[in-house]
Motif scaffolding. Structure first.
Motif: not given
Length: 652
Positions: A401, A404-405, A409, A473-474, A476-478, A526-527, A530
């Motif tokens: 990602g 972007w992820p 975050c 991934n992006y 889920q981070a959001t 997720n954050c 990452n």
């Protein structure tokens, strides 16, 4: 109108926010009596385990342990879970796929039965929701009752180049009786969202639905071309489905007379004429009336647990309207709503207000002591200018990602956490899987993005596994950063070429293709994964923010924001001379759904009006007064600048 994409010019904390130019009759499952008893026992065990510590709502229709028929009725409630067969009103069937412990309940004898739940981690509708503990995993029904070019592009393609918003689309349809005229909109209402859609939402681990509703679901005035009142019937049908599958609803008043932001999803591309311009006060009065009418309906015991949130104005453009003016309106709306509902938990809906495209931190300490006002933010990277950072690469933490992820975050997580304390309950009412403004008609009918990445992002059929993994991934981070959220939107229709041209805006398509998680809970953490250290909200709100204690807004706030506000921006006359409406019309009461199998003892009290003491007449034009166009407010031709007020009795 200019073809230049409309964007708010205000500064933001973090990334720019998005500006979009964006009865049931159940065929009863025949079961022998012993099967019903077994089902009731199973449900009793399940519901007994789930959230025993929570207070059962006063509007529960029946015991959560036994979805039974009403006394004196032969109709028997039907229920089921994963793998059960659903028979729809038109006789078609589908299998209910829900691996998360969701239970659907259909009770012909009691259509207000609230025993259903969408999954094991979400309290049933008859059980209290706890903000800060329970998580909103929601989706919008955008483009359904409020039309947007990029969501239903085939309808806009058909009437190009004239159709650019719902106003012009309605005019074009009305001038085309051979194709069905405005009846084409009703066909869209009937087919775009089905019962199976709602069932799929529950099966995807979602638990809330945000429903944009236009003011013309209530009424239209002379000269307004919109299809009047019809969408309300389909909204009621959707509420039945939401109840059946245990999905809570956030009702969002998405369009406002005169337009609250000038964007196409407000009904008409136009200057802002809500609390701005010469018609700003009159349009605000009319809006307050429609908020009142909807509040009366959704505050009824039959609906208040199903619709716990009322978003009273979608995306009001604070930068044009002014913070003091908008605060005066919100204070007036809060006072009016709580006079109808009463104060404290269980008395009417939470009142959601949008952040106005301003930073969340700018709303800190807003009207402290107000009863259950919550803040709705719409965080998007999509409209912050072209950024060609690739999606399908690894970031510093070795996760797909790229930037972007991490950006999701860091830009949204801290501000959301801080707002939960500094303001109160805060949620993301709209967001998407897209990091850019690519997508067919996303920027408006006939408008194309200049982003060179669009061919890659729009061609979802050729995404490889790396691209899908990066997008996942992006996403889920959001989800993790926003905590409580509603994705925009559930589905995107194809254009006239049969292509879904804005794929990253469709939750349904993302589920099918793999860039939306099958279980939204997998996004939690997720954050941190990452490489970012989370700053978690501790889950504790001020008592008045969640209705746990009745409080009063400080006198300093109420005196600082009188109604009407002393000034209106972009007006040619002072407030004392501005056109206003009068409260002398018959009250509009929104009709309730009808249920032929239910006894009158169950349905008679659901009459569309909660507070019998609320008897102020409805809003209408003052006899003998002439008004500027509600969407431009100009004094032109025979509409001259007033030298004396043209007003009548009003309570709004």
């Amino acid at each position: 109108m200019s073809s230049t994409p409309l964007r708010p010019s205000s500064e933001h904390e973090g990334p720019p926010h998005k500006t979009r130019t964006k009865r049931w009759r159940i065929g009863a499952v025949v079961v022998v009596l012993i099967a019903v008893v077994v089902a009731a026992v199973v449900l009793g065990v399940i519901f007994g385990v789930v959230r025993r510590d929570k207070k059962q709502s006063s509007s529960s229709s029946s015991s959560p342990s036994s979805p039974s028929s009403s006394p004196g009725s032969d109709a028997i409630a039907t229920t089921g879970g994963d793998g059960s067969t659903i028979t729809t009103a038109n006789g078609t069937q589908f299998i209910y796929n829900n691996p998360f412990g969701g239970i659907w309940v259909s009770d012909p004898a009691n259509p207000f039965n609230n025993d259903a739940r969408p999954n094991s981690w979400t309290p049933a509708l008859n059980t209290s929701w706890t903000w800060g503990v329970d998580r909103v995993y929601g989706v919008n029904l955008g483009g359904w009752l409020v039309m947007e070019p990029f969501i239903t592009p085939s309808l806009y393609d058909k009437y190009a180049p004239d159709a650019i918003d719902e106003w012009t689309l309605s005019v074009a349809m009305a001038n085309d009786p051979a194709s069905g005229g405005l009846g084409q909109l009703e066909t869209h209402y009937d087919t775009f969202v089905t019962e199976q859609d709602i069932a799929q939402m529950a099966g995807a681990g979602l638990n809330w639905i945000r429903v944009p509703l236009p003011f013309w679901a209530i009424e239209t005035w002379e000269g307004e071309p919109f299809l009047a009142k019809t969408s309300w019937t389909y909204f009621l049908r959707m509420l039945e489905w939401a109840r059946k599958y245990g999905m809570r609803v956030c009702l969002d008043l998405h369009t406002i007379p005169g337009s609250q932001n000038g964007y196409n999803h407000s009904g008409r591309l136009s200057p802002v004429n809500f609390l701005s311009g010469n018609m700003g006060l009159a349009n605000a009065q009319r809006t307050l009336y429609y908020i009142r009418v909807l509040t009366e309906f959704i505050s009824q015991p039959a609906y208040r647990d199903l619709i716990p949130i009322f978003g009273i104005v979608n995306e009001a453009l604070l930068g044009v309207i002014g913070r003091d003016q908008l605060t005066s309106f919100y204070l007036q709306a809060h006072t009016m709503i709580r006079e109808i509902t009463g104060f404290g938990e269980g008395n009417g809906p939470y009142i959601a207000i949008h952040d106005g495209f301003q930073s969340l931190s700018s709303w800190a300490d807003f009207l402290q002591g107000s009863d259950r006002i919550m803040l709705d933010t719409h965080p998007y990277f999509s409209f912050g200018g072209v950024d060609t950072a690739p999606m399908a690469v690894l970031n510093g933490a070795g996760k797909l990602g790229g930037k972007w992820p991490l950006q999701a975050c860091s830009a949204w997580g801290p501000s959301m956490n801080t707002s939960q304390t500094a303001f109160g309950v805060t949620f993301a009412g709209e967001w998407a899987a897209s990091p850019n403004n690519c997508g067919y008609f996303l920027l408006g009918a006939g408008t194309t993005s200049s982003d060179p990445q669009c061919p890659e992002y729009d061609d979802y059929q050729n995404y490889n596994d790396t691209m899908k993994g990066a997008l996942l991934n992006y996403v889920q981070a959001t989800m993790d950063a926003q905590q409580d959220w509603f994705f925009w939107t559930w589905k995107i229709g194809p254009n006239m070429a049969g292509v879904i041209g804005s794929p990253l805006w469709s939750y349904q398509l993302g589920l099918q293709e793999g860039w939306i998680p099958a279980d939204p809970r997998t996004a939690v953490g997720n954050c941190e994964a990452n490489g970012l250290t989370p700053v978690p909200f501790n889950g504790t709100y001020a008592p008045w923010a969640t209705g746990e204690a009745t409080s009063t807004i400080a006198a300093s706030s109420t005196s600082s924001f009188p109604w009407p506000p002393p000034t209106i921006s972009n007006a040619d006359v002072p407030v004392s001379l501005m056109p206003t409406y009068t409260s002398t019309a018959d009250i509009i009461t929104m009709p309730a759904a009808t249920f032929t199998s239910a006894p009158s003892s169950v349905t008679a009290s659901v009459d569309g009006w909660f507070d019998p003491q609320d008897t102020t007449p409805g809003v209408t034009a003052v006899a003998g007064c002439t008004y500027p166009d509600e969407y431009n407010g100009l004094f032109t031709g025979t509409i001259t600048v007033p030298t004396a007020p043209c007003t009548g009795p009003t309570s709004l």
